[in-house]
Design an enzyme around this catalytic site. Structure first.
Site, mmCIF file in Angstrom:
data_model
loop_
_atom_site.group_PDB
_atom_site.id
_atom_site.type_symbol
_atom_site.label_atom_id
_atom_site.label_comp_id
_atom_site.label_asym_id
_atom_site.label_seq_id
_atom_site.Cartn_x
_atom_site.Cartn_y
_atom_site.Cartn_z
ATOM 1 N N ARG A 32 22.437 -38.914 -106.977
ATOM 2 C CA ARG A 32 21.082 -38.384 -107.264
ATOM 3 C C ARG A 32 20.152 -39.491 -107.762
ATOM 4 N NH1 ARG A 32 22.821 -32.739 -110.147
ATOM 5 N NH2 ARG A 32 24.353 -32.227 -108.554
ATOM 6 N N GLU A 176 34.905 -21.286 -111.442
ATOM 7 C CA GLU A 176 33.786 -21.457 -110.497
ATOM 8 C C GLU A 176 34.271 -21.627 -109.058
ATOM 9 O OE1 GLU A 176 31.454 -25.050 -110.913
ATOM 10 O OE2 GLU A 176 29.744 -24.171 -109.875
ATOM 11 N N LYS A 218 31.641 -18.186 -112.807
ATOM 12 C CA LYS A 218 30.457 -18.889 -112.296
ATOM 13 C C LYS A 218 30.502 -18.807 -110.781
ATOM 14 C CE LYS A 218 27.932 -23.251 -112.476
ATOM 15 N NZ LYS A 218 27.480 -24.309 -113.376
ATOM 16 N N SER A 260 23.189 -23.099 -108.832
ATOM 17 C CA SER A 260 22.032 -23.074 -107.927
ATOM 18 C C SER A 260 22.411 -23.555 -106.533
ATOM 19 C CB SER A 260 20.858 -23.867 -108.507
ATOM 20 O OG SER A 260 21.168 -25.218 -108.710
ATOM 21 N N GLY A 261 23.395 -24.421 -106.416
ATOM 22 C CA GLY A 261 24.023 -24.703 -105.128
ATOM 23 C C GLY A 261 23.171 -25.369 -104.053
ATOM 24 N N ARG A 291 21.097 -28.712 -110.444
ATOM 25 C CA ARG A 291 19.979 -29.249 -109.650
ATOM 26 C C ARG A 291 18.670 -28.485 -109.826
ATOM 27 N NH1 ARG A 291 23.415 -29.450 -104.260
ATOM 28 N NH2 ARG A 291 24.643 -28.026 -105.541
HETATM 29 P P1 13P Z 1 24.102 -26.698 -109.127
HETATM 30 O O1 13P Z 1 23.254 -25.750 -109.933
HETATM 31 O O2 13P Z 1 23.387 -27.967 -108.770
HETATM 32 O O3 13P Z 1 24.781 -26.020 -107.977
HETATM 33 O O4 13P Z 1 25.274 -27.171 -110.079
HETATM 34 C C1 13P Z 1 25.965 -26.236 -110.821
HETATM 35 C C2 13P Z 1 27.350 -26.658 -111.011
HETATM 36 O O5 13P Z 1 27.844 -26.636 -112.110
HETATM 37 C C3 13P Z 1 28.130 -27.057 -109.833
HETATM 38 O O6 13P Z 1 29.466 -27.236 -110.184
#
Ligand code: 13P
Length: 331
Positions: A32, A176, A218, A260-261, A291
Protein backbone atom coordinates in the site's frame (compact mmCIF):
# COMPACT_ATOMS: atom_id res chain seq x y z
CA UNK A 1 -20.11 -19.47 29.28
CA UNK A 2 -16.85 -17.78 30.24
CA UNK A 3 -17.86 -14.46 31.86
CA UNK A 4 -14.56 -12.69 31.30
CA UNK A 5 -14.51 -13.55 27.59
CA UNK A 6 -18.06 -12.37 27.06
CA UNK A 7 -17.27 -9.15 28.95
CA UNK A 8 -14.46 -8.45 26.44
CA UNK A 9 -16.83 -9.24 23.56
CA UNK A 10 -19.46 -6.88 24.94
CA UNK A 11 -16.94 -4.08 25.28
CA UNK A 12 -15.69 -4.65 21.72
CA UNK A 13 -19.21 -4.70 20.28
CA UNK A 14 -20.51 -1.68 22.25
CA UNK A 15 -22.63 0.67 20.14
CA UNK A 16 -21.84 2.85 18.24
CA UNK A 17 -18.25 1.69 18.02
CA UNK A 18 -16.35 -0.55 15.63
CA UNK A 19 -12.91 -2.13 15.38
CA UNK A 20 -9.92 -0.83 13.49
CA UNK A 21 -7.96 -3.46 11.58
CA UNK A 22 -4.35 -2.19 11.55
CA UNK A 23 -2.79 -5.64 11.35
CA UNK A 24 -1.50 -5.68 7.79
CA UNK A 25 1.60 -7.81 7.45
CA UNK A 26 4.76 -5.87 6.58
CA UNK A 27 4.39 -7.12 3.00
CA UNK A 28 0.78 -5.88 2.69
CA UNK A 29 1.60 -2.57 4.36
CA UNK A 30 4.55 -2.01 2.00
CA UNK A 31 2.37 -2.81 -1.02
CA UNK A 32 0.00 0.00 0.00
CA UNK A 33 2.86 2.40 0.76
CA UNK A 34 4.55 1.55 -2.56
CA UNK A 35 1.51 2.52 -4.62
CA UNK A 36 1.80 6.02 -3.10
CA UNK A 37 5.63 6.03 -3.20
CA UNK A 38 5.83 6.23 0.60
CA UNK A 39 9.09 4.72 1.90
CA UNK A 40 8.28 1.51 3.78
CA UNK A 41 10.53 1.20 6.83
CA UNK A 42 10.04 0.18 10.49
CA UNK A 43 9.91 3.87 11.27
CA UNK A 44 7.37 4.87 8.59
CA UNK A 45 5.09 1.98 9.56
CA UNK A 46 5.39 3.09 13.20
CA UNK A 47 4.52 6.68 12.26
CA UNK A 48 1.51 5.56 10.23
CA UNK A 49 0.13 3.23 12.91
CA UNK A 50 0.72 5.94 15.50
CA UNK A 51 -1.17 8.47 13.36
CA UNK A 52 -4.14 6.07 13.32
CA UNK A 53 -4.09 4.76 16.87
CA UNK A 54 -3.44 8.15 18.51
CA UNK A 55 -5.95 10.11 16.42
CA UNK A 56 -7.89 12.56 18.60
CA UNK A 57 -11.36 11.30 19.57
CA UNK A 58 -11.02 7.79 18.10
CA UNK A 59 -12.13 6.34 21.43
CA UNK A 60 -15.62 7.66 20.56
CA UNK A 61 -15.74 5.36 17.55
CA UNK A 62 -13.27 2.55 18.11
CA UNK A 63 -13.52 -0.11 20.83
CA UNK A 64 -10.55 -2.22 19.73
CA UNK A 65 -7.57 -2.19 17.38
CA UNK A 66 -6.12 -5.30 15.75
CA UNK A 67 -2.33 -4.87 15.75
CA UNK A 68 0.45 -6.69 13.90
CA UNK A 69 3.37 -8.36 15.70
CA UNK A 70 5.79 -5.60 14.68
CA UNK A 71 3.50 -2.86 15.99
CA UNK A 72 2.67 -4.39 19.37
CA UNK A 73 6.43 -4.42 20.07
CA UNK A 74 6.95 -0.76 19.07
CA UNK A 75 6.89 2.28 21.32
CA UNK A 76 4.83 5.37 20.59
CA UNK A 77 6.21 8.89 21.05
CA UNK A 78 4.50 9.00 24.47
CA UNK A 79 6.97 6.37 25.68
CA UNK A 80 4.14 3.84 26.02
CA UNK A 81 3.77 0.80 23.80
CA UNK A 82 0.80 0.76 21.42
CA UNK A 83 -1.02 -1.69 23.67
CA UNK A 84 -0.44 0.49 26.75
CA UNK A 85 -1.46 3.71 24.99
CA UNK A 86 -4.63 2.17 23.55
CA UNK A 87 -5.62 0.62 26.88
CA UNK A 88 -5.10 3.96 28.60
CA UNK A 89 -7.52 5.46 26.09
CA UNK A 90 -10.19 2.82 26.80
CA UNK A 91 -9.49 0.87 23.57
CA UNK A 92 -8.78 -2.86 23.73
CA UNK A 93 -5.61 -3.99 21.94
CA UNK A 94 -5.87 -7.11 19.80
CA UNK A 95 -3.34 -9.02 17.74
CA UNK A 96 -3.33 -10.92 14.45
CA UNK A 97 -1.86 -14.33 15.20
CA UNK A 98 -2.11 -16.29 11.98
CA UNK A 99 1.06 -16.56 9.91
CA UNK A 100 -0.62 -15.98 6.57
CA UNK A 101 -1.75 -18.06 3.63
CA UNK A 102 0.20 -20.74 1.77
CA UNK A 103 -0.89 -22.83 -1.21
CA UNK A 104 -2.62 -26.00 -0.04
CA UNK A 105 -0.98 -29.17 -1.35
CA UNK A 106 -3.07 -30.83 -4.11
CA UNK A 107 -5.38 -27.78 -4.27
CA UNK A 108 -3.16 -24.88 -5.43
CA UNK A 109 -3.79 -22.04 -5.99
CA UNK A 110 -6.29 -22.39 -3.13
CA UNK A 111 -4.72 -21.65 0.22
CA UNK A 112 -4.61 -22.75 3.82
CA UNK A 113 -3.76 -20.52 6.75
CA UNK A 114 -0.72 -21.35 8.86
CA UNK A 115 0.17 -20.43 12.43
CA UNK A 116 -0.92 -23.09 14.93
CA UNK A 117 2.63 -24.19 15.82
CA UNK A 118 3.79 -22.43 18.97
CA UNK A 119 0.53 -20.46 19.16
CA UNK A 120 -0.05 -21.03 22.91
CA UNK A 121 3.43 -19.66 23.73
CA UNK A 122 2.95 -16.62 21.50
CA UNK A 123 -0.41 -15.94 23.16
CA UNK A 124 1.17 -15.94 26.61
CA UNK A 125 3.56 -13.25 25.41
CA UNK A 126 0.84 -11.17 23.73
CA UNK A 127 -1.38 -11.39 26.82
CA UNK A 128 1.47 -10.07 28.96
CA UNK A 129 1.85 -7.20 26.48
CA UNK A 130 -1.84 -6.30 27.02
CA UNK A 131 -3.65 -7.95 24.08
CA UNK A 132 -7.09 -9.30 24.98
CA UNK A 133 -8.35 -10.51 21.60
CA UNK A 134 -6.86 -12.07 18.48
CA UNK A 135 -7.58 -12.54 14.79
CA UNK A 136 -7.10 -15.42 12.34
CA UNK A 137 -8.02 -15.13 8.65
CA UNK A 138 -8.65 -17.64 5.88
CA UNK A 139 -9.44 -16.61 2.32
CA UNK A 140 -11.64 -18.27 -0.29
CA UNK A 141 -11.91 -17.31 -3.95
CA UNK A 142 -15.13 -18.00 -5.82
CA UNK A 143 -14.78 -19.75 -9.20
CA UNK A 144 -15.90 -22.80 -11.12
CA UNK A 145 -16.14 -25.52 -8.43
CA UNK A 146 -14.34 -23.16 -6.04
CA UNK A 147 -13.88 -23.05 -3.14
CA UNK A 148 -13.33 -26.83 -2.93
CA UNK A 149 -15.18 -28.47 -0.03
CA UNK A 150 -11.92 -30.06 1.19
CA UNK A 151 -10.19 -26.66 1.30
CA UNK A 152 -13.08 -25.12 3.22
CA UNK A 153 -13.14 -28.02 5.69
CA UNK A 154 -9.36 -28.00 6.27
CA UNK A 155 -9.24 -24.24 6.83
CA UNK A 156 -12.21 -24.20 9.17
CA UNK A 157 -10.82 -27.10 11.21
CA UNK A 158 -7.57 -25.18 11.71
CA UNK A 159 -9.51 -21.99 12.52
CA UNK A 160 -11.55 -23.83 15.16
CA UNK A 161 -8.35 -25.20 16.75
CA UNK A 162 -7.01 -21.63 16.83
CA UNK A 163 -10.20 -20.39 18.54
CA UNK A 164 -10.03 -23.08 21.22
CA UNK A 165 -6.36 -22.32 21.96
CA UNK A 166 -7.07 -18.58 22.18
CA UNK A 167 -9.96 -19.02 24.61
CA UNK A 168 -7.81 -21.29 26.79
CA UNK A 169 -5.34 -18.37 26.96
CA UNK A 170 -8.09 -16.05 28.26
CA UNK A 171 -8.49 -14.07 25.04
CA UNK A 172 -11.34 -13.58 22.58
CA UNK A 173 -10.80 -15.11 19.13
CA UNK A 174 -12.01 -13.32 16.01
CA UNK A 175 -12.59 -15.93 13.31
CA UNK A 176 -12.36 -14.47 9.81
CA UNK A 177 -13.30 -16.67 6.84
CA UNK A 178 -13.07 -14.09 4.05
CA UNK A 179 -14.82 -14.75 0.76
CA UNK A 180 -12.80 -12.70 -1.71
CA UNK A 181 -14.55 -9.86 -3.53
CA UNK A 182 -12.32 -10.08 -6.65
CA UNK A 183 -13.97 -11.88 -9.55
CA UNK A 184 -17.10 -11.65 -11.67
CA UNK A 185 -19.32 -13.89 -9.54
CA UNK A 186 -22.96 -13.04 -8.93
CA UNK A 187 -24.60 -11.98 -5.68
CA UNK A 188 -26.18 -15.46 -5.44
CA UNK A 189 -22.79 -17.17 -5.86
CA UNK A 190 -21.33 -14.95 -3.16
CA UNK A 191 -24.24 -15.91 -0.89
CA UNK A 192 -23.75 -19.64 -1.49
CA UNK A 193 -20.00 -19.54 -0.85
CA UNK A 194 -20.35 -17.37 2.26
CA UNK A 195 -23.07 -19.58 3.73
CA UNK A 196 -21.05 -22.72 3.05
CA UNK A 197 -17.85 -21.48 4.73
CA UNK A 198 -19.69 -20.08 7.76
CA UNK A 199 -21.73 -23.26 8.23
CA UNK A 200 -18.61 -25.45 8.09
CA UNK A 201 -16.83 -23.07 10.46
CA UNK A 202 -19.55 -23.42 13.10
CA UNK A 203 -19.57 -27.22 12.73
CA UNK A 204 -15.84 -27.24 13.44
CA UNK A 205 -16.16 -24.74 16.31
CA UNK A 206 -18.81 -26.96 17.92
CA UNK A 207 -16.55 -30.01 17.52
CA UNK A 208 -13.76 -28.10 19.29
CA UNK A 209 -16.14 -27.04 22.11
CA UNK A 210 -15.50 -23.36 21.51
CA UNK A 211 -17.62 -21.02 23.66
CA UNK A 212 -19.57 -19.04 21.07
CA UNK A 213 -20.48 -16.27 23.51
CA UNK A 214 -16.76 -15.48 23.81
CA UNK A 215 -16.12 -15.32 20.07
CA UNK A 216 -16.56 -12.78 17.25
CA UNK A 217 -17.18 -13.69 13.61
CA UNK A 218 -15.51 -11.40 11.08
CA UNK A 219 -17.06 -11.88 7.68
CA UNK A 220 -17.22 -10.42 4.22
CA UNK A 221 -20.54 -8.99 3.07
CA UNK A 222 -22.51 -10.90 0.47
CA UNK A 223 -22.20 -8.99 -2.79
CA UNK A 224 -21.54 -9.55 -6.50
CA UNK A 225 -17.82 -9.65 -7.41
CA UNK A 226 -15.80 -6.55 -8.17
CA UNK A 227 -15.77 -7.38 -11.91
CA UNK A 228 -19.40 -8.52 -12.17
CA UNK A 229 -21.57 -6.70 -14.71
CA UNK A 230 -24.06 -5.63 -12.02
CA UNK A 231 -22.99 -3.77 -8.89
CA UNK A 232 -25.07 -4.96 -5.92
CA UNK A 233 -27.11 -2.15 -4.38
CA UNK A 234 -26.86 -1.51 -0.63
CA UNK A 235 -30.37 -2.94 -0.16
CA UNK A 236 -29.43 -6.11 -2.08
CA UNK A 237 -26.22 -6.47 -0.06
CA UNK A 238 -28.06 -5.95 3.23
CA UNK A 239 -30.83 -8.43 2.43
CA UNK A 240 -28.49 -11.11 1.07
CA UNK A 241 -25.95 -10.71 3.89
CA UNK A 242 -28.51 -10.90 6.70
CA UNK A 243 -30.21 -13.88 5.03
CA UNK A 244 -26.93 -15.81 5.04
CA UNK A 245 -25.98 -14.77 8.56
CA UNK A 246 -29.38 -15.74 9.95
CA UNK A 247 -29.16 -19.10 8.20
CA UNK A 248 -25.58 -19.92 9.25
CA UNK A 249 -24.60 -18.15 12.50
CA UNK A 250 -25.80 -19.54 15.85
CA UNK A 251 -27.61 -16.98 18.01
CA UNK A 252 -25.17 -17.37 20.93
CA UNK A 253 -22.29 -15.87 18.93
CA UNK A 254 -21.02 -12.77 20.76
CA UNK A 255 -20.85 -10.46 17.76
CA UNK A 256 -20.34 -10.10 14.04
CA UNK A 257 -17.99 -7.60 12.37
CA UNK A 258 -17.45 -6.91 8.69
CA UNK A 259 -14.23 -6.53 6.74
CA UNK A 260 -14.30 -4.07 3.84
CA UNK A 261 -12.53 -6.43 1.44
CA UNK A 262 -11.65 -3.95 -1.32
CA UNK A 263 -14.99 -2.10 -1.38
CA UNK A 264 -14.55 1.67 -1.70
CA UNK A 265 -14.98 3.67 1.50
CA UNK A 266 -18.42 4.88 0.34
CA UNK A 267 -19.56 1.40 -0.66
CA UNK A 268 -18.42 -0.09 2.65
CA UNK A 269 -20.27 2.48 4.73
CA UNK A 270 -23.40 2.59 2.53
CA UNK A 271 -23.69 -1.19 2.62
CA UNK A 272 -23.16 -1.25 6.39
CA UNK A 273 -25.78 1.48 6.75
CA UNK A 274 -28.32 -0.58 4.81
CA UNK A 275 -27.59 -3.56 7.07
CA UNK A 276 -27.93 -1.39 10.19
CA UNK A 277 -31.19 0.13 8.91
CA UNK A 278 -32.87 -3.28 8.80
CA UNK A 279 -32.81 -3.27 12.59
CA UNK A 280 -31.96 -5.53 15.49
CA UNK A 281 -30.45 -8.93 14.74
CA UNK A 282 -29.65 -11.84 17.09
CA UNK A 283 -26.09 -10.49 17.49
CA UNK A 284 -24.57 -7.01 17.69
CA UNK A 285 -23.07 -6.13 14.30
CA UNK A 286 -20.38 -3.57 13.49
CA UNK A 287 -17.37 -2.89 11.25
CA UNK A 288 -13.74 -3.97 11.47
CA UNK A 289 -12.31 -2.21 8.43
CA UNK A 290 -8.78 -1.65 7.27
CA UNK A 291 -8.75 -0.26 3.71
CA UNK A 292 -12.14 1.48 3.79
CA UNK A 293 -11.12 3.66 6.74
CA UNK A 294 -7.36 3.86 6.16
CA UNK A 295 -6.84 4.53 2.46
CA UNK A 296 -8.22 8.08 2.16
CA UNK A 297 -6.19 9.09 5.24
CA UNK A 298 -3.07 7.37 3.89
CA UNK A 299 -3.31 9.39 0.68
CA UNK A 300 -3.49 12.62 2.68
CA UNK A 301 -0.62 11.69 5.00
CA UNK A 302 1.66 10.51 2.18
CA UNK A 303 4.53 9.94 4.60
CA UNK A 304 4.78 13.64 5.42
CA UNK A 305 4.53 14.67 9.06
CA UNK A 306 3.09 18.06 8.12
CA UNK A 307 -0.03 16.22 6.95
CA UNK A 308 -0.69 14.26 10.14
CA UNK A 309 -3.48 16.47 11.48
CA UNK A 310 -5.34 16.59 8.16
CA UNK A 311 -5.04 12.82 7.76
CA UNK A 312 -6.29 12.23 11.30
CA UNK A 313 -9.27 14.46 10.66
CA UNK A 314 -10.21 12.46 7.56
CA UNK A 315 -9.71 9.21 9.45
CA UNK A 316 -11.98 10.36 12.31
CA UNK A 317 -14.66 11.43 9.79
CA UNK A 318 -14.61 7.95 8.22
CA UNK A 319 -14.87 6.29 11.61
CA UNK A 320 -17.75 8.57 12.61
CA UNK A 321 -19.56 7.73 9.38
CA UNK A 322 -19.20 3.97 9.89
CA UNK A 323 -20.19 4.23 13.54
CA UNK A 324 -23.41 5.92 12.41
CA UNK A 325 -23.80 3.32 9.66
CA UNK A 326 -23.78 0.38 12.05
CA UNK A 327 -27.05 1.73 13.41
CA UNK A 328 -28.44 2.68 10.00
CA UNK A 329 -28.02 6.36 10.85
CA UNK A 330 -25.79 7.59 8.03
CA UNK A 331 -26.83 10.94 6.61
P1 13P B 1 -10.13 -4.80 4.84
O1 13P B 1 -11.17 -3.97 5.55
O2 13P B 1 -9.16 -3.97 4.06
O3 13P B 1 -10.73 -5.94 4.08
O4 13P B 1 -9.25 -5.48 5.97
C1 13P B 1 -9.87 -6.09 7.04
C2 13P B 1 -9.07 -7.21 7.52
O5 13P B 1 -8.83 -7.33 8.69
C3 13P B 1 -8.62 -8.21 6.54
O6 13P B 1 -8.05 -9.30 7.21
Amino acid sequence: MNQSLSAIVQQLMASPKGLLAADESTKSCCKRFDTLKIACTDESRLQWRQLLCMSPNIELYISGVILYDETIRQQTDSGLTFAEALTKNGIIPGIKVDKGLVEMANFAPQTITEGLDGLAERLTEYYAMGARFTKWRSAFTIGVDLPSPAVVRANMAVMARYAAIVQAAGMVPIVEPEVIYDGDHSLAESGRATELVIKVLFEELAAMKVDLTGLILKTSMVLAGKDAADVSSPQQVADATLKVLNAAVPREVGGIVFLSGGQSPDQASNNLNAIGAIGTQPWPITYSYSRAVQEPALKIWHGNQNNIKKAQLKFAQLLARNSAARNGECA
